[in-house]
Each structure stands twice: as structure tokens, then as C-alpha cells.
Design a protein around this motif. Structure first.
Motif, PDB file in Angstrom:
ATOM      1  N   UNK A 104       0.846  -1.196   0.000  1.00  0.00           N
ATOM      2  CA  UNK A 104       0.000   0.000   0.000  1.00  0.00           C
ATOM      3  C   UNK A 104       0.877   1.240   0.000  1.00  0.00           C
ATOM      4  N   UNK A 105       0.324   2.330  -0.481  1.00  0.00           N
ATOM      5  CA  UNK A 105       1.017   3.607  -0.451  1.00  0.00           C
ATOM      6  C   UNK A 105       0.835   4.235   0.922  1.00  0.00           C
ATOM      7  N   UNK A 106       1.908   4.740   1.495  1.00  0.00           N
ATOM      8  CA  UNK A 106       1.841   5.343   2.821  1.00  0.00           C
ATOM      9  C   UNK A 106       1.249   6.746   2.755  1.00  0.00           C
ATOM     10  N   UNK A 107       0.431   7.063   3.755  1.00  0.00           N
ATOM     11  CA  UNK A 107      -0.119   8.413   3.900  1.00  0.00           C
ATOM     12  C   UNK A 107       0.697   9.246   4.884  1.00  0.00           C
ATOM     13  N   UNK A 108       1.942   8.848   5.144  1.00  0.00           N
ATOM     14  CA  UNK A 108       2.755   9.552   6.140  1.00  0.00           C
ATOM     15  C   UNK A 108       2.915  11.035   5.810  1.00  0.00           C
ATOM     16  N   UNK A 109       3.178  11.343   4.556  1.00  0.00           N
ATOM     17  CA  UNK A 109       3.385  12.733   4.171  1.00  0.00           C
ATOM     18  C   UNK A 109       2.104  13.544   4.356  1.00  0.00           C
ATOM     19  N   UNK A 110       0.962  12.943   4.075  1.00  0.00           N
ATOM     20  CA  UNK A 110      -0.315  13.629   4.276  1.00  0.00           C
ATOM     21  C   UNK A 110      -0.508  13.970   5.747  1.00  0.00           C
ATOM     22  N   UNK A 111      -0.193  13.040   6.621  1.00  0.00           N
ATOM     23  CA  UNK A 111      -0.318  13.305   8.063  1.00  0.00           C
ATOM     24  C   UNK A 111       0.707  14.336   8.516  1.00  0.00           C
ATOM     25  N   UNK A 112       1.906  14.270   7.958  1.00  0.00           N
ATOM     26  CA  UNK A 112       2.924  15.256   8.343  1.00  0.00           C
ATOM     27  C   UNK A 112       2.469  16.667   8.006  1.00  0.00           C
TER      28      UNK A 112
END
Length: 286
Positions: free
Chosen positions: A75-83
Motif C-alpha cells: 500500500x502507499x503510505x499516507x505519512x506525508x499527508x499526516x505530516x
């Protein structure tokens, strides 16, 4: 015990994302968040991530960390969106550079520096992070990838892909940097935790005979019934069975788009001069 948690299941990728928070302070962490990606149209959306952000708002939480258990291939991470949405620090295991080096070369991703610097903090075995009054301890658990870590929070171990539910077993080890022997030793460390420790897995794929998704079992339950790694399974037996099963598995459906994003800490590749973003598709002649 001051830690609280809520699980969010992403059915298209069978991924479980966890929102954990320190009840006393309201400080929170998100573990393994997911971007929605439609392969046929190459469309990305933040619908699932935004559902978690609404829960954060409703609970009045302050997200301090995005905790990645590894660079995911499914899956693609949503880490940058949360950051961007919360200012949270993106955390991953210190060996991520090894994973970045392989896949940056594969995709000719010249913007990726294979030293983990795309992430906010690299953690090693024995490190800890403070979340209000709650301490997050880090255990390096390689095998699925070289960079896999488990996050220990109060009575829970968030293991990513290292283990699945007892009736599904353990992670594959045929990705670059994977190692079945290392996985056996990592799982052995996890199963040496107190028997009441709750193991929270990163995925659930329904095996034959089960109709409801699940993502939590205790150390004691794994030691009694994990189909790959119960008490009495030797390293030699585990490695032979794991490698034999891995040889039959197809690559994850989203491995190519996922890793291009995930080695960039959840960010998309740089836009072209015309402002368009592309994910690359290496072609191999059979």
C-alpha cells in the motif's frame, strides 16, 4: 496504563492502521497510515487518511508521530499527508537506507538519498519515544525487510507485517533484504514478551474457515497456535517452510507504485517541468 488505541481497517489492501494516544496528555501517534490508490486510473485520494484525521479532531488529540513499521510493498503510505496536516514527525527503522538504495536504483529515483533523510527520525533497537506519559519502545525485527521494527506501547506490540493472525502465520521474506532466518529470530524475540502482551498486526487476510477480519491476539495465543511459529518449531523447520511458501507467492499487486512513494516517506515523486507527477513502471522481458 494511559495508552488508548483505535484500529482502522483498509479493506482494499487488508491493512490495519492504528491511532494510539496517551490519555493523560492527548498526544497521539498514527501507525502505518494508508493512501487510497486506484491502479486502473492511477488516482490517489486521502479518504481513508482523512477518516483518521476526523477521529483525531473529534478526540481532541495532538498527533506527534507517524510510526512506520517498514517500507510497505502492498500500500502507499499516507505519512506525508499526516505530516502536512498535523506537523507529526515520520519515524522509521534506521536500516531504511538499505531498502531505499535498492529501490531508488530500480526506479532510477535520483532524488532519493539512500540514508533515511527523507524521514523525520530513524530509530534503532532499544530506542524509545515519549508520547505524553506513555513510552514507545523500539524493537528491531528484521526478516520481512531489513528495516522492520516493532513498536512496544504499554501491553501492546505493533508488529507491522512480521506476524499475522495465528491462523495466517508470518511475513514473506522474498523481498530484497528479506531473510527467513532473521525473521525466525525476530519472531522469537516478540514471542518472548510476557504471554499477555497483545500483538497488533499490520494486515489481516482471511484464511479459509474465518469470515471476520481480526488484528489482535496475545503472545500466548501465537505461541500455542500460530501456524508457522508456535512453540516447538525449530529455526530449521521454520526457514524451510517459509522459503518454500515464499517461492509460490506472486508479488503484491501494488508493489511498484507503493515502493516509489514509501521510500520517499509517503511523498510523491517530484513533478515534471509541466507539473505532472509520474510513477515509473520498469519493464522486464521474460
Amino acid at each position: 496504563m494511559t495508552m488508548q488505541s483505535q484500529a482502522f481497517f483498509h479493506q482494499p489492501t487488508s491493512t490495519v492502521t492504528y491511532l494510539v494516544w496517551d490519555e493523560a496528555s492527548g498526544e497521539a501517534a498514527v501507525i502505518d497510515p494508508v493512501l487510497d490508490y486506484a491502479p486502473a486510473s492511477a488516482t490517489i485520494s486521502t479518504t481513508s487518511a482523512d477518516r483518521i484525521l476526523r477521529a483525531v479532531s473529534d478526540l481532541g488529540l495532538d498527533v506527534r508521530y507517524v510510526l512506520e513499521t517498514h517500507a510497505h510493498a502492498d500500500h502507499l503510505s499516507a505519512a506525508e499527508h499526516f505530516r502536512k496536516a498535523t506537523g507529526a514527525m515520520v519515524v522509521i527503522g534506521e536500516h531504511i537506507g538499505e531498502v531505499q538504495a535498492h529501490f531508488a536504483a530500480m526506479f532510477e529515483a535520483k532524488d532519493v538519498i539512500p540514508d533515511g533523510s527523507a524521514f523525520g527520525r530513524l530509530v534503532a533497537d532499544g530506542d524509545s519515544l515519549q508520547l505524553g506519559e506513555t513510552r514507545i519502545r523500539v524493537m528491531h525485527t528484521p526478516g520481512h525487510t531489513a528495516a522492520c521494527v516493532t513498536y512496544l506501547i504499554d501491553d501492546a506490540a505493533f508488529v507491522g507485517d512480521t506476524l499475522f493472525m495465528p491462523d495466517y502465520g508470518s511475513a514473506r521474506t522474498d523481498f530484497p533484504g528479506g531473510d527467513a532466518t532473521a525473521l525466525y529470530r525476530s519472531i522469537s524475540r516478540i514471542l518472548a514478551l510476557p504471554p499477555e502482551t497483545r500483538i497488533l498486526v499490520g494486515h489481516d487476510y482471511l484464511p479459509a474457515g474465518r469470515t471476520e477480519f481480526a488484528w489482535e491476539a496475545t503472545v500466548a495465543q501465537h505461541r500455542a497456535a500460530n501456524i508457522h511459529m508456535h512453540d516447538g518449531v525449530t529455526e530449521e523447520t521454520f526457514v524451510a517452510q517459509r522459503q518454500g511458501r515464499d517461492a509460490t507467492l506472486a508479488p503484491p499487486a501494488l508493489i511498484l507504485p507503493s515502493l516509489q512513494v514509501n521510500i520517499r516517506a509517503g511523498a510523491l515523486p517530484p513533478a515534471s517541468a509541466e507539473g505532472r507527477v509520474f510513477l515509473r513502471l520498469p519493464v522486464v522481458m521474460a
